[in-house]
Design a protein around this motif. Structure first.
Motif, PDB file in Angstrom:
ATOM      1  N   LEU A 164      65.568  19.298  46.552  1.00 28.38           N
ATOM      2  CA  LEU A 164      65.752  19.945  45.013  1.00 28.38           C
ATOM      3  C   LEU A 164      65.543  18.822  43.946  1.00 28.38           C
ATOM      4  CD1 LEU A 164      69.482  21.307  45.726  1.00 28.38           C
ATOM      5  CD2 LEU A 164      67.507  22.603  45.390  1.00 28.38           C
ATOM      6  N   THR A 165      65.019  19.332  42.830  1.00 23.88           N
ATOM      7  CA  THR A 165      64.859  18.275  41.655  1.00 23.88           C
ATOM      8  C   THR A 165      65.644  18.912  40.594  1.00 23.88           C
ATOM      9  OG1 THR A 165      63.143  17.490  40.383  1.00 23.88           O
ATOM     10  CG2 THR A 165      62.917  19.702  41.088  1.00 23.88           C
ATOM     11  N   ASP A 166      66.034  17.990  39.579  1.00 22.67           N
ATOM     12  CA  ASP A 166      66.598  18.100  38.359  1.00 22.67           C
ATOM     13  C   ASP A 166      66.220  16.837  37.369  1.00 22.67           C
ATOM     14  OD1 ASP A 166      68.366  19.860  36.765  1.00 22.67           O
ATOM     15  OD2 ASP A 166      69.651  18.591  36.780  1.00 22.67           O
ATOM     16  N   THR A 167      66.843  16.935  36.204  1.00 24.43           N
ATOM     17  CA  THR A 167      66.566  15.783  35.397  1.00 24.43           C
ATOM     18  C   THR A 167      67.464  14.504  35.577  1.00 24.43           C
ATOM     19  OG1 THR A 167      68.195  16.698  33.894  1.00 24.43           O
ATOM     20  CG2 THR A 167      65.849  17.208  33.445  1.00 24.43           C
ATOM     21  N   THR A 168      68.595  14.711  36.574  1.00 19.94           N
ATOM     22  CA  THR A 168      69.652  13.627  36.866  1.00 19.94           C
ATOM     23  C   THR A 168      68.982  12.982  38.019  1.00 19.94           C
ATOM     24  OG1 THR A 168      71.402  15.187  36.010  1.00 19.94           O
ATOM     25  CG2 THR A 168      71.910  13.242  37.227  1.00 19.94           C
TER      26      THR A 168
ATOM     27  N   LEU B 168      76.589  20.802  40.687  1.00 22.05           N
ATOM     28  CA  LEU B 168      76.528  19.363  41.586  1.00 22.05           C
ATOM     29  C   LEU B 168      74.805  18.807  41.370  1.00 22.05           C
ATOM     30  CD1 LEU B 168      77.891  21.115  45.108  1.00 22.05           C
ATOM     31  CD2 LEU B 168      78.909  19.162  43.670  1.00 22.05           C
ATOM     32  N   MET B 169      73.880  19.618  41.077  1.00 27.95           N
ATOM     33  CA  MET B 169      72.547  19.268  40.789  1.00 27.95           C
ATOM     34  C   MET B 169      72.490  18.402  39.693  1.00 27.95           C
ATOM     35  SD  MET B 169      70.119  22.444  41.914  1.00 27.95           S
ATOM     36  CE  MET B 169      68.653  21.647  41.035  1.00 27.95           C
ATOM     37  N   SER B 170      73.382  18.725  38.306  1.00 27.87           N
ATOM     38  CA  SER B 170      73.522  18.082  37.386  1.00 27.87           C
ATOM     39  C   SER B 170      74.155  16.756  37.300  1.00 27.87           C
ATOM     40  CB  SER B 170      74.190  18.962  36.043  1.00 27.87           C
ATOM     41  OG  SER B 170      75.462  19.354  36.565  1.00 27.87           O
ATOM     42  N   GLN B 171      74.992  16.644  38.334  1.00 27.04           N
ATOM     43  CA  GLN B 171      75.755  15.377  38.850  1.00 27.04           C
ATOM     44  C   GLN B 171      74.899  14.586  39.568  1.00 27.04           C
ATOM     45  OE1 GLN B 171      79.744  14.546  38.231  1.00 27.04           O
ATOM     46  NE2 GLN B 171      78.879  15.664  36.440  1.00 27.04           N
ATOM     47  N   GLY B 172      73.730  14.860  40.055  1.00 28.26           N
ATOM     48  CA  GLY B 172      73.140  14.149  40.926  1.00 28.26           C
ATOM     49  C   GLY B 172      73.569  14.065  42.540  1.00 28.26           C
TER      50      GLY B 172
ATOM     51  N   ALA C 108      56.355  30.062  47.785  1.00 35.60           N
ATOM     52  CA  ALA C 108      55.045  29.663  47.633  1.00 35.60           C
ATOM     53  C   ALA C 108      54.955  28.188  47.444  1.00 35.60           C
ATOM     54  CB  ALA C 108      54.833  30.311  46.319  1.00 35.60           C
ATOM     55  N   GLY C 109      53.665  27.614  48.028  1.00 36.70           N
ATOM     56  CA  GLY C 109      53.437  26.297  48.112  1.00 36.70           C
ATOM     57  C   GLY C 109      53.973  25.642  49.157  1.00 36.70           C
ATOM     58  N   ASN C 110      53.793  24.179  49.043  1.00 36.46           N
ATOM     59  CA  ASN C 110      54.293  23.591  50.098  1.00 36.46           C
ATOM     60  C   ASN C 110      55.753  23.572  50.406  1.00 36.46           C
ATOM     61  OD1 ASN C 110      54.994  21.176  51.793  1.00 36.46           O
ATOM     62  ND2 ASN C 110      53.727  19.850  50.947  1.00 36.46           N
ATOM     63  N   ALA C 111      56.317  23.580  51.408  1.00 39.55           N
ATOM     64  CA  ALA C 111      57.936  23.818  51.784  1.00 39.55           C
ATOM     65  C   ALA C 111      58.684  22.604  51.494  1.00 39.55           C
ATOM     66  CB  ALA C 111      57.897  24.120  53.193  1.00 39.55           C
ATOM     67  N   GLU C 112      57.859  21.385  51.559  1.00 43.34           N
ATOM     68  CA  GLU C 112      58.511  20.059  51.192  1.00 43.34           C
ATOM     69  C   GLU C 112      58.278  19.940  49.663  1.00 43.34           C
ATOM     70  OE1 GLU C 112      60.206  17.973  53.141  1.00 43.34           O
ATOM     71  OE2 GLU C 112      59.928  19.585  54.912  1.00 43.34           O
ATOM     72  N   GLU C 113      57.785  20.333  48.804  1.00 44.81           N
ATOM     73  CA  GLU C 113      57.963  20.270  47.409  1.00 44.81           C
ATOM     74  C   GLU C 113      59.254  20.710  46.669  1.00 44.81           C
ATOM     75  OE1 GLU C 113      55.765  22.491  43.641  1.00 44.81           O
ATOM     76  OE2 GLU C 113      54.739  22.743  45.526  1.00 44.81           O
ATOM     77  N   ALA C 114      59.359  19.524  45.903  1.00 40.09           N
ATOM     78  CA  ALA C 114      60.780  20.004  45.257  1.00 40.09           C
ATOM     79  C   ALA C 114      60.986  21.097  44.645  1.00 40.09           C
ATOM     80  CB  ALA C 114      61.101  18.717  44.427  1.00 40.09           C
ATOM     81  N   ALA C 115      62.199  21.823  44.565  1.00 39.24           N
ATOM     82  CA  ALA C 115      62.291  22.934  44.006  1.00 39.24           C
ATOM     83  C   ALA C 115      63.256  22.684  42.672  1.00 39.24           C
ATOM     84  CB  ALA C 115      62.693  23.986  44.850  1.00 39.24           C
ATOM     85  N   ASP C 116      63.172  23.555  41.599  1.00 40.14           N
ATOM     86  CA  ASP C 116      64.305  23.441  40.458  1.00 40.14           C
ATOM     87  C   ASP C 116      65.547  24.453  40.997  1.00 40.14           C
ATOM     88  OD1 ASP C 116      63.191  25.884  39.893  1.00 40.14           O
ATOM     89  OD2 ASP C 116      62.555  25.193  38.061  1.00 40.14           O
TER      90      ASP C 116
END
Length: 518
Positions: free
Chosen positions: A251-255, A218-222, A2-10
């Motif tokens: 992808l998006t995460d806090t790191t 890997l996401m949590s490591q940045g 759903a939404g824009n394909a380029e939008e960052a996903a968690d």
């Protein structure tokens, strides 16, 4: 998507887009040997003991120390394994741990005396501790919220299946009279049994070589580049489509994104710079542990540690002695004894027959009888059936929130009830019910811990939870023989007191495994 394909996903959105398919089946199949290997490492000696006690001339205290040796190794290695897994990744631990543990199990099968067997079982525990805790995190981090609650059902089923495979192996192998010499080394049936128990851990090391690193780690490591590659690989295998068609593009995460730095794709590093990067990674790894020592995680983790300590101290005090108890019951029945109650068995074990006496040799021969393992097979089968019945009900929030408290309360009476049973059949049924309910409680506590602690401290917390459980196992297997020597009633009063403490502790915890990964 759903939404824009380029939008960052968690992570939850990205892993949901991968679906559930062949990749998930393969990762579950790869986890099976690792989970089974843990059961084998913890339980193999309890099945070997009735056969090996004559060859190694084991005393009651020797048996307790041998049961405790594996857990002692697990306790010492928990923090290093947790640090490595949360700093360098899940995959390296699963591969290296599997191969290394297989080596030490094979060394244990070559043991010629009690000291050698105890030393190699210690190293077996030292190594297997890491892969077992890591595989739980690893599985959780490859599945979304929809499927994650079923992961702990799968873990419980694998542990139950491993618990059933072990007595079946004992039933087939241990009654066979095997003896041969290679040079000065002597080999008997129980050593062949020990060698066979190395198969699952070697398979685990091999199969995880074909799997990627956890995308959540890997996401949590940045390292978003490699995380995306891992997710695309899952998507391709599950959906049978090209990687490029994966709908998540960012992808998006806090790191913050550190992909170029971590991969070394921005430029080549000198040896000194590589050393400094490794040193920095170790330093950052220690910083990741700081939240464990602060609220809200400190108070919660301490409650979980104490609960797991008490419940595993109880369950392993019973479980690891059951093969010995059933073997002695079978021997007493074959000898025509009138009293085959648990108390009669405990008294018989406490009054060890003189070494090399005819009576001891006759009893040792009876321990090789296949019937002495039937009780363990029945207990394991009931445990497996219990998981199949109970864990689907864990999707109901009311059941999930209260099952641990209810089961711990019921188990207070079950463990006390073992004191009053008079026949082997009732002993099997009561102990099977007790061990099944306690196993479900332990798995539920670990399942809850997987989701409530953050990624960069998840494996460390899991290892510490298991470490407190293993501290309970070591303490229980040292204390139980001492209580056995006091009187028949003493070990039961001790177990009832521990069960009551575990139940009271559970009243202060909320159990919910259906939330998003932190």
């Amino acid at each position: 998507m759903a939404g824009n394909a380029e939008e960052a996903a968690d992570f939850e959105t990205a892993i949901a887009e991968c679906g559930f398919g062949m990749f998930n089946v393969f990762i579950l199949c790869s986890a099976m040997p690792c989970l089974t290997a843990m059961v084998f490492s913890a339980s193999a000696l309890s099945y070997v003991m009735p056969s090996a006690e004559c060859d190694l001339e084991l005393s009651l205290l020797d048996k307790g120390l041998l049961n405790a040796a594996t857990y002692a190794g697990m306790i010492i290695s928990a923090v290093p394994w947790g640090f490595i897994a949360d700093t360098f990744g899940r995959r390296p631990v699963l591969i290296s741990g599997g191969w290394l543990d297989g080596f030490f199990v094979l060394c244990a099968s070559l043991s010629q005396d009690t000291a050698q067997l105890m030393a190699f079982k210690f190293f077996d525990g030292f190594v297997i501790c890491g892969p077992f805790a890591v595989v739980v995190s690893y599985l959780a981090e490859f599945h979304g919220k929809k499927h994650r609650p079923y992961i702990m059902l799968f873990v419980g089923l694998c542990v139950s299946a491993g618990s059933m495979i072990m007595p079946l192996m004992a039933y087939v192998l241990l009654p066979v009279n095997i003896f041969f010499k290679v040079g000065t080394l002597e080999f008997r049936t129980w050593q062949i049994f020990m060698a066979a128990s190395a198969i699952p851990t070697l398979m685990s090391g091999l199969m995880h070589m074909f799997l990627p690193e956890s995308p959540k780690f890997l996401m949590s490591q940045g390292n978003y580049t490699k995380a995306m590659e891992s997710l695309q690989r899952i998507y391709k295998m599950n959906k049978r489509k090209s990687k490029d068609s994966y709908p998540v593009k960012r992808l998006t995460d806090t790191t913050p994104d550190r992909s170029a730095e971590l991969d070394g794709t921005d430029r080549r590093f000198t040896r000194k710079e590589k050393f400094n990067r490794a040193k920095k990674q170790f330093s950052e790894g220690f910083k990741q542990l700081k939240p464990m020592c602060a609220q809200p995680y400190l108070g919660l983790s301490l409650k979980v540690y104490f609960l797991h300590f008490c419940q595993i101290m109880c369950v392993n005090s019973v479980r690891l002695w059951m093969p010995q108890i059933f073997a002695t019951m079978n021997a007493l029945e074959k000898q025509g004894a009138n009293d085959t109650s648990v108390c009669a068995v405990l008294d018989h074990n406490a009054e060890a027959l003189p070494r090399n006496s005819d009576a001891r040799k006759a009893e040792c021969n009876l321990h090789h009888n296949a019937d002495s393992y039937l009780g363990n097979i029945i207990v394991s089968a009931i445990g497996l059936a219990g998981y199949l019945v109970i864990f689907p009900l864990m999707r109901i929030s009311f059941v999930a929130n209260h099952i641990v408290k209810v089961f711990l309360f019921v188990c207070i009476f079950l463990v006390g009830g073992l004191y009053f049973v008079k026949t082997s059949l009732v002993t099997v049924m009561v102990s099977a019910t007790y061990l099944t309910l306690m196993g479900i409680c332990a798995t539920t506590v670990i399942g809850m811990s997987v989701v409530i602690f953050p990624t960069l401290m998840r494996t460390m917390v899991l290892l510490l939870i298991m470490t407190f459980g293993r501290l309970g196992s070591v303490s229980g297997n040292i204390l139980l023989p001492l209580f056995m020597q006091l009187s028949c009633l003493a070990p039961f009063l001790y177990l009832i007191a521990l069960m009551t403490i575990a139940f009271l502790c559970s009243l202060f915890l909320k159990f919910d495994d259906q939330q998003a990964l932190n």
